[in-house]
Write a protein that holds these residues in place. Sequence first.
Motif, PDB file in Angstrom:
ATOM      1  N   THR A 101       0.831  -1.207   0.000  1.00 29.34           N
ATOM      2  CA  THR A 101       0.000   0.000   0.000  1.00 29.34           C
ATOM      3  C   THR A 101       0.863   1.254   0.000  1.00 29.34           C
ATOM      4  N   VAL A 102       1.892   1.261   0.870  1.00 29.85           N
ATOM      5  CA  VAL A 102       2.790   2.418   0.945  1.00 29.85           C
ATOM      6  C   VAL A 102       3.534   2.600  -0.373  1.00 29.85           C
ATOM      7  N   GLN A 112       2.616   1.690  -3.367  1.00 23.26           N
ATOM      8  CA  GLN A 112       1.705   2.177  -4.404  1.00 23.26           C
ATOM      9  C   GLN A 112       1.398   3.656  -4.205  1.00 23.26           C
ATOM     10  N   GLN A 113       1.256   4.074  -2.940  1.00 23.76           N
ATOM     11  CA  GLN A 113       0.996   5.490  -2.664  1.00 23.76           C
ATOM     12  C   GLN A 113       2.175   6.353  -3.082  1.00 23.76           C
ATOM     13  N   VAL A 114       3.402   5.876  -2.770  1.00 19.03           N
ATOM     14  CA  VAL A 114       4.610   6.606  -3.159  1.00 19.03           C
ATOM     15  C   VAL A 114       4.716   6.674  -4.683  1.00 19.03           C
ATOM     16  N   ASN A 115       4.421   5.543  -5.335  1.00 13.05           N
ATOM     17  CA  ASN A 115       4.493   5.489  -6.791  1.00 13.05           C
ATOM     18  C   ASN A 115       3.479   6.431  -7.430  1.00 13.05           C
ATOM     19  N   THR A 116       2.256   6.458  -6.883  1.00 13.64           N
ATOM     20  CA  THR A 116       1.212   7.346  -7.394  1.00 13.64           C
ATOM     21  C   THR A 116       1.638   8.801  -7.261  1.00 13.64           C
ATOM     22  N   GLN A 117       2.223   9.143  -6.114  1.00 15.90           N
ATOM     23  CA  GLN A 117       2.679  10.514  -5.905  1.00 15.90           C
ATOM     24  C   GLN A 117       3.798  10.874  -6.870  1.00 15.90           C
ATOM     25  N   THR A 141       2.274  11.520 -10.260  1.00 13.33           N
ATOM     26  CA  THR A 141       1.595  12.821 -10.228  1.00 13.33           C
ATOM     27  C   THR A 141       2.608  13.962 -10.343  1.00 13.33           C
ATOM     28  N   GLN A 164      -5.170  11.943 -13.203  1.00 12.37           N
ATOM     29  CA  GLN A 164      -5.674  10.741 -12.538  1.00 12.37           C
ATOM     30  C   GLN A 164      -5.660   9.520 -13.457  1.00 12.37           C
ATOM     31  N   GLY A 166      -1.378   3.919 -10.573  1.00 12.62           N
ATOM     32  CA  GLY A 166      -0.330   3.810  -9.565  1.00 12.62           C
ATOM     33  C   GLY A 166       0.213   2.403  -9.434  1.00 12.62           C
ATOM     34  N   LYS A 167      -0.424   1.438 -10.132  1.00  8.16           N
ATOM     35  CA  LYS A 167       0.053   0.057 -10.095  1.00  8.16           C
ATOM     36  C   LYS A 167       1.257  -0.143 -11.014  1.00  8.16           C
TER      37      LYS A 167
END
Length: 345
Positions: A25-26, A28-33, A36, A97, A101-102
């Motif tokens: 989860t962390v 994926q969140q870092v990757n999404t950021q 972005t 969007q 993020g995957k």
Amino acid sequence: MDHPITQNDPMVLEIRELLENARKTVAQQVNTQLLTTYWNIGRIIVEYEQRNQIRAEYGRQTLKELSRELTQEFGKGFSRSNLQNMRSFYLTYEKCQTPSGKLSWSHYCELLSISDENKRSFYEQESINSSWSVRELKRQVDSSLYERLLLSSGDANKEKVLSLAQRGIEINQPADIIRDPYVFEFLGVPENKPMLESDLEKALVAQIEKFLLELGHGFMFVGTQQRVTLNNTHYYVDMVFYNKILRAYVLIELKTKKLTPEAAGQLNMYLNYYAAEVNDPDDNAPIGIILCTEKDSIAAEYALGGLSNNIFASRYVLYMPDKEQLIAQVEAVLKDWHEKNDTKE
């Protein structure tokens, strides 16, 4: 009674699962950021160019200077080529969007090299669906998977193009697992080297993970030379898999020559045996695939026509196919489809 805690202890397993899920989860969140951030860097570059009416040759110089400044302050990751990718990233994906993020930034750098929007969308969707690494993505692009899928059933059309682009590979019926040709470049066998069927089988087993990747979604390896006994006579199926999506056994016969009617008849016998003797009540009818070096379409039609079992014949090649040739074939088939439909209208 007290007992020592081991790595397979239920408590350890539960905590391990919790930590692994948290890490994913962390990450994926870092990757999404990160995606972005890169998208917004691309936006700033494009808006600056438009506002200042910067021409292409000056744009390259601007990126070079920007690269130097950002690298001095923030370190690696801001080369001119990477900044160019960020610029393309923004221009390709209109909304921040939209990217997933995957997938990593390296995935998107690979995807950005694909100019055709439908093709790029297909590889993006399949990278997500199949959890492809960047290396696997590159291999599938190099092996022209998109074109091979469009040509496999011989009826490429606009609807199929849009379906692949929007949803990736969907497996609803046996024909959906077929590719033509299959690409075995990972075996490292010279193109014109004669090969025995037994040697081809051993080579595929030695590279079973890559073979499973080439076969596609849902395949599980059962074994080789699986015995079929009829009237005290033993026969052997070259390779047997199980597809968990179709809930069916998949029997593969390897032929280092062109398709023959005898091969179709033999595989049909094996399928009848599996349906009667091996299938569990919840299994669907088994599927047969003959992998051969050549497949005459008319001969295949007569050899496979009228059989009640699902039997398919596909070619395999030991080298990466000619990408431009496959693209030309797809364009020709789609052009023919459009002309037929325009005539009907």
